[in-house]
Design an enzyme around this catalytic site. Structure first.
Site, PDB file in Angstrom:
ATOM      1  CG  ASP A 122       0.494  -0.753   8.316  1.00 41.54           C
ATOM      2  OD1 ASP A 122       0.849  -0.250   7.231  1.00 41.54           O
ATOM      3  OD2 ASP A 122       0.740  -1.937   8.630  1.00 41.54           O
ATOM      4  CD  GLU A 123       3.775   2.181   3.891  1.00 39.99           C
ATOM      5  OE1 GLU A 123       4.353   3.235   3.599  1.00 39.99           O
ATOM      6  OE2 GLU A 123       3.712   1.211   3.135  1.00 39.99           O
TER       7      GLU A 123
HETATM    8  O1  DAU Z   1       1.551  -1.356   5.050  1.00 39.10           O
HETATM    9  C1  DAU Z   1       0.621  -0.981   4.092  1.00 39.10           C
HETATM   10  C2  DAU Z   1       1.317  -0.601   2.802  1.00 39.10           C
HETATM   11  O2  DAU Z   1       1.784  -1.821   2.213  1.00 39.10           O
HETATM   12  C3  DAU Z   1       0.424   0.147   1.826  1.00 39.10           C
HETATM   13  O3  DAU Z   1       0.088   1.394   2.380  1.00 39.10           O
HETATM   14  C4  DAU Z   1       1.120   0.361   0.467  1.00 39.10           C
HETATM   15  O4  DAU Z   1       0.218   0.938  -0.442  1.00 39.10           O
HETATM   16  C5  DAU Z   1       1.566  -0.986  -0.055  1.00 39.10           C
HETATM   17  O5  DAU Z   1       2.295  -0.825  -1.260  1.00 39.10           O
HETATM   18  C6  DAU Z   1       2.454  -1.684   0.987  1.00 39.10           C
HETATM   19  O6  DAU Z   1       3.680  -0.940   1.172  1.00 39.10           O
HETATM   20  P1  DAU Z   1       5.104  -1.689   1.292  1.00 39.10           P
HETATM   21  O7  DAU Z   1       6.139  -0.713   0.905  1.00 39.10           O
HETATM   22  O8  DAU Z   1       5.220  -2.393   2.587  1.00 39.10           O
HETATM   23  O9  DAU Z   1       4.873  -2.832   0.147  1.00 39.10           O
HETATM   24  P2  DAU Z   1       5.810  -3.389  -1.024  1.00 39.10           P
HETATM   25  O10 DAU Z   1       5.027  -4.477  -1.666  1.00 39.10           O
HETATM   26  O11 DAU Z   1       6.354  -2.318  -1.882  1.00 39.10           O
HETATM   27  O12 DAU Z   1       7.031  -4.032  -0.200  1.00 39.10           O
HETATM   28  C7  DAU Z   1       6.831  -4.964   0.839  1.00 39.10           C
HETATM   29  C8  DAU Z   1       8.199  -5.255   1.469  1.00 39.10           C
HETATM   30  O13 DAU Z   1       8.994  -5.978   0.518  1.00 39.10           O
HETATM   31  C9  DAU Z   1       9.007  -4.025   1.822  1.00 39.10           C
HETATM   32  O14 DAU Z   1       9.749  -4.292   2.988  1.00 39.10           O
HETATM   33  C10 DAU Z   1       9.953  -3.845   0.626  1.00 39.10           C
HETATM   34  C11 DAU Z   1      10.205  -5.276   0.203  1.00 39.10           C
HETATM   35  N1  DAU Z   1      10.472  -5.528  -1.228  1.00 39.10           N
HETATM   36  C12 DAU Z   1       9.622  -4.997  -2.149  1.00 39.10           C
HETATM   37  C13 DAU Z   1       9.801  -5.274  -3.490  1.00 39.10           C
HETATM   38  C14 DAU Z   1       8.878  -4.668  -4.542  1.00 39.10           C
HETATM   39  C15 DAU Z   1      11.526  -6.374  -1.597  1.00 39.10           C
HETATM   40  O15 DAU Z   1      12.287  -6.885  -0.753  1.00 39.10           O
HETATM   41  N2  DAU Z   1      11.678  -6.658  -2.935  1.00 39.10           N
HETATM   42  C16 DAU Z   1      10.874  -6.138  -3.890  1.00 39.10           C
HETATM   43  O16 DAU Z   1      11.076  -6.435  -5.100  1.00 39.10           O
END
Ligand code: DAU
Ligand code: NAD
Length: 332
Positions: A122-123
């Site tokens: 969705d990104e």
């Molecule tokens: O929306 C779909 C996407 O979701 C996928 O295309 C990506 O492959 C997948 O990694 C994911 O992307 P995000 O960037 O949303 O996921 P992430 O798990 O990295 O982070 C989720 C949210 O949490 C984002 O707002 C950043 C935040 N975050 C992330 C980490 C690793 C934190 O607040 N603390 C953290 O330590």
């Protein structure tokens, strides 16, 4: 449809999809995976030898890809560099795997007339304001923010061009944030769970008000299987389970489920260009193909995911120290 090639099948969602295929169909599955830092052979342990083959290799290797595509009836393409934070540190592998890798697969399915399903995110649509009543639909304009999402957007465009220009038989799906077992500890939910299991604290980027639309990985797999059997060639389907939560709420729930005070977390440096909110309208998938998610209650799915990480330390432990060292270098 008897023989399926799954790229990226040693990753989080790909390995779940492979187990889903083995458990819900009688197909034979071949996984093509490079086993990058994100791939783990252990995620595919115990699959039946007569229905499952693992091939170590790169989706950018045209001769290997052509040989495997020639032998299969359907390609489901999960392989990707998938982490936004990594794409901010070094975009180069995102360009090769997400763009050149997809191109390599498309040329092979074009050559052999093989059916293809493209896994996307969705990104590609950018982000929404917190108070926006609208959600993403299949007709939302593309507006990616990060090197990761820009390469995924580019790969979607390549697929549509190969459908229109060369008659490739492809479908596409764009899914929201997945959670569940076997997810790398670099990602938000497993990172916070394993921090707490390690006696540490969750790390929230910025104020923690960014919203993600969570879906259990099993529900993503059921949707993909349905699209490969019932979806219309050339069509895109958005996959989501109405799971909007802000990051602070998710961290508080993890802490509560692990018996910790709800405020026992730290705010850390925000992500550059951090998308504010994603939200999926999956009406098309539900109305046209009759799909329904099984995990309708996020807290139940999250509790089961926490139990999985508690019971499977041997799976995640080898990745943990290196992952935290990489975050520490940028104050996260
Ligand atoms: O929306 C779909 C996407 O979701 C996928 O295309 C990506 O492959 C997948 O990694 C994911 O992307 P995000 O960037 O949303 O996921 P992430 O798990 O990295 O982070 C989720 C949210 O949490 C984002 O707002 C950043 C935040 N975050 C992330 C980490 C690793 C934190 O607040 N603390 C953290 O330590
Ligand atoms: P992941 O990082 O856990 O797994 C990626 C897999 O691809 C790994 O096994 C890795 O070894 C393999 N791989 C990487 N480069 C390769 C190459 N050049 N050749 C062969 N294999 C290679 O990713 P994930 O979270 O399971 O995501 C899978 C797919 O789903 C991606 O296309 C991603 O964009 C998409 N997606 C993810 C989410 C999510 O929330 N995680 C949501 C929507 C869409």
């Amino acid at each position: 449809m008897t023989k399926i090639l799954v790229t990226g099948g040693a990753g989080f969602i790909g390995s779940n999809f492979v187990r889903y295929l083995i458990n819900h169909t009688d197909t034979s599955v071949t996984v093509l995976d490079k086993l990058t830092y994100a791939g783990n052979r252990e995620s595919l342990r115990g699959l039946p030898k007569n229905r499952f083959t693992f091939v170590l290799g790169d989706i950018c290797d045209a001769s290997l890809v052509h040989e495997l595509v020639r032998r299969n009836d359907l390609v489901v393409h999960f392989a990707a560099e998938s982490h936004n934070d990594n794409s901010l540190r070094d975009p180069s592998t995102f360009i090769s795997t997400n763009l050149v890798g997809t191109y390599t697969l498309l040329e092979a399915v074009r050559r052999y007339g093989t059916r293809y399903h493209h896994i996307s995110t969705d990104e590609v649509y950018g982000d929404l304001a917190l108070e926006d009543p609208d959600r993403f639909t299949e007709s939302s304009p593309y507006n990616p923010s990060s090197p990761y999402s820009a390469t995924k957007a580019g790969s979607d465009h390549l697929v549509r061009a190969w459908v229109r220009s060369f008659g490739v038989e492809a479908t596409l799906s764009n899914c929201s944030n997945n959670y569940g077992p076997y997810q790398h500890v670099e990602k938000f939910i497993p990172r916070q769970i394993t921090n707490v299991l390690d006696g540490g604290r969750p790390r929230l980027y910025g104020a923690g008000l960014n919203v993600r639309d969570w879906i259990h990985v099993d529900d993503h797999s059921s949707a993909v299987l349905l699209i490969t059997t019932e979806g219309k060639i050339g069509e895109t389907y958005l996959i989501g389970a109405d799971g909007e939560r802000n990051n602070k709420e998710v961290v508080e729930t993890i802490l509560e489920l692990l018996g910790q005070p709800r405020d026992a977390y730290d705010h850390v440096n925000d992500r550059a260009g951090h998308d504010l909110r994603y939200a999926i309208d999956s009406t098309k998938l539900r109305m046209e193909l009759g799909w329904r998610p099984i995990f309708s209650d996020f807290n139940t799915g999250l509790a089961a995911t926490i139990e999985w990480y508690q019971a499977n330390e041997a799976w995640w432990r080898p990745q943990k120290a290196q992952t935290e060292a990489t975050y520490a270098r940028v104050g996260q």
